[in-house]
Design a protein around this motif. Structure first.
Motif, mmCIF file in Angstrom:
data_model
loop_
_atom_site.group_PDB
_atom_site.id
_atom_site.type_symbol
_atom_site.label_atom_id
_atom_site.label_comp_id
_atom_site.label_asym_id
_atom_site.label_seq_id
_atom_site.Cartn_x
_atom_site.Cartn_y
_atom_site.Cartn_z
ATOM 1 N N PRO A 13 0.822 -1.212 0.000
ATOM 2 C CA PRO A 13 0.000 0.000 0.000
ATOM 3 C C PRO A 13 0.860 1.269 0.000
ATOM 4 O O PRO A 13 0.396 2.320 0.430
ATOM 5 N N PHE A 14 2.106 1.167 -0.470
ATOM 6 C CA PHE A 14 3.051 2.290 -0.379
ATOM 7 C C PHE A 14 3.303 2.948 -1.736
ATOM 8 O O PHE A 14 3.315 2.269 -2.770
ATOM 9 N N SER A 102 -4.639 8.988 2.975
ATOM 10 C CA SER A 102 -3.303 8.406 3.111
ATOM 11 C C SER A 102 -2.469 9.222 4.102
ATOM 12 O O SER A 102 -2.834 10.343 4.472
ATOM 13 N N VAL A 122 1.511 6.052 2.588
ATOM 14 C CA VAL A 122 0.917 4.751 2.886
ATOM 15 C C VAL A 122 -0.605 4.905 2.869
ATOM 16 O O VAL A 122 -1.148 5.880 3.405
ATOM 17 N N PHE A 123 -1.257 3.943 2.213
ATOM 18 C CA PHE A 123 -2.707 3.971 2.041
ATOM 19 C C PHE A 123 -3.365 2.917 2.923
ATOM 20 O O PHE A 123 -2.697 2.011 3.429
ATOM 21 N N GLY A 124 -4.689 3.015 3.062
ATOM 22 C CA GLY A 124 -5.418 2.088 3.923
ATOM 23 C C GLY A 124 -5.500 0.678 3.375
ATOM 24 O O GLY A 124 -5.799 -0.261 4.108
ATOM 25 N N SER A 125 -5.233 0.514 2.073
ATOM 26 C CA SER A 125 -5.261 -0.816 1.458
ATOM 27 C C SER A 125 -4.432 -0.772 0.183
ATOM 28 O O SER A 125 -4.149 0.300 -0.360
ATOM 29 N N VAL A 126 -4.067 -1.949 -0.300
ATOM 30 C CA VAL A 126 -3.347 -2.050 -1.570
ATOM 31 C C VAL A 126 -4.252 -1.540 -2.701
ATOM 32 O O VAL A 126 -3.804 -0.820 -3.609
ATOM 33 N N PRO B 13 1.308 -4.052 6.554
ATOM 34 C CA PRO B 13 1.498 -3.018 7.584
ATOM 35 C C PRO B 13 0.196 -2.680 8.311
ATOM 36 O O PRO B 13 0.060 -1.590 8.855
ATOM 37 N N PHE B 14 -0.762 -3.600 8.310
ATOM 38 C CA PHE B 14 -2.103 -3.326 8.859
ATOM 39 C C PHE B 14 -2.343 -4.023 10.194
ATOM 40 O O PHE B 14 -1.842 -5.126 10.435
ATOM 41 N N LEU B 103 -1.908 5.612 10.860
ATOM 42 C CA LEU B 103 -3.185 6.243 10.504
ATOM 43 C C LEU B 103 -4.291 5.246 10.823
ATOM 44 O O LEU B 103 -4.237 4.090 10.374
ATOM 45 N N HIS B 120 -9.150 0.184 11.813
ATOM 46 C CA HIS B 120 -8.180 -0.260 10.807
ATOM 47 C C HIS B 120 -6.970 0.664 10.908
ATOM 48 O O HIS B 120 -7.090 1.869 10.670
ATOM 49 N N VAL B 122 -2.957 1.548 9.809
ATOM 50 C CA VAL B 122 -1.936 1.282 8.808
ATOM 51 C C VAL B 122 -0.662 2.016 9.219
ATOM 52 O O VAL B 122 -0.702 3.174 9.650
ATOM 53 N N PHE B 123 0.457 1.294 9.117
ATOM 54 C CA PHE B 123 1.762 1.812 9.535
ATOM 55 C C PHE B 123 2.625 2.125 8.319
ATOM 56 O O PHE B 123 2.346 1.685 7.210
ATOM 57 N N GLY B 124 3.706 2.863 8.532
ATOM 58 C CA GLY B 124 4.587 3.265 7.446
ATOM 59 C C GLY B 124 5.387 2.126 6.847
ATOM 60 O O GLY B 124 5.919 2.251 5.746
#
Lengths: 154, 154
Positions: A13-14, A102, A122-126, B13-14, B103, B120, B122-124
């Motif tokens: 998700p980067f 993001s 970085v996003f919440g999902s791919v 990263p979740f 986030l 939910h 999400v990490f870097g």
């Protein structure tokens, strides 16, 4: 002309964006956070950018609008951390996709009078990251980086 | 007693946390955002929580401190989006690891008088997510959820 390197490894998700500039970290940071300078480089060529709010301090907020032939596109976020000339951690949202927020970390690395800016998003999902890539954001980023380069070396 | 389900799929990263409560979304949201109520449930058992700032509105900030036998642990973040009773998007940072900002998106789902809260995070990086899991955060989350359950059904 320096190159803009955009990396989006499949299945993650980067998004990573790396660009060097012929200016000091203080100069690049100022262009990145001064609401008077932002409209001069932020956004694809042919876009008019209006900054509505840009309080680049820890806990501050920002919002701006791009206008082009296709209409009006709003963006906004909050600043989690701002360390002048060194690092920004901020959220990012395109108003057309309010569910795809993001988190971006920008570092301004001193190369001795020159500067390397690394943006790690970085996003919440791919899937959400993939949608951002497919939206054509690459084009906007490359244009913005070229415009900022021109502004800094003028 | 409702269960707290924590999911951290290897290589991502979740972190996902799902918990149901015997109260309405409005009641759960209030307990989650009212600085007077937060110290009554937030943190592992045996911890004293002091809320320094908690302005749960879009663009607001929060910070709080846990104190226990091992010392003082500060946490802070900014609220990207707050939709009362429905959704919170916020950043999260443990002051001991200022480079590991995450986030979080919280949704408060109405199950008809009951509520499912889904967080939910999400990490870097995957490494940063793994470090958070290895820190023992699971224990703190489970304790907090149990304490909140007790507060809501009292």
């Amino acid at each position: 002309m320096n190159e803009t390197v955009i990396t989006a490894r499949p299945g993650t998700p980067f998004i990573d964006i790396v660009r060097e500039f012929e200016a000091t970290p203080v100069q690049v940071f100022r262009a990145w956070t001064d609401p008077e300078l932002l409209p001069r480089w932020l956004g694809p060529s042919g876009t008019t950018t209006t900054v509505l709010e840009y309080d680049a301090v820890t806990g501050g907020r920002y919002s701006y609008v791009h206008r082009d032939g296709s209409g009006r596109h709003g963006f906004r976020g909050v600043f989690h951390t701002v360390e002048a000339g060194e690092r920004i951690v901020q959220t990012f949202q395109y108003d057309g996709w309010p569910d795809q927020v993001s988190l971006e970390t920008l570092t301004f690395e001193d190369l001795g009078g020159r500067t390397r800016v690394h943006t790690h998003a970085v996003f919440g999902s791919v899937e959400s990251r993939d949608a951002m890539i497919e939206s054509g954001m690459e084009h906007g980023v490359r244009d913005s980086m070229t415009r900022l380069d021109t502004l800094l070396t003028r």
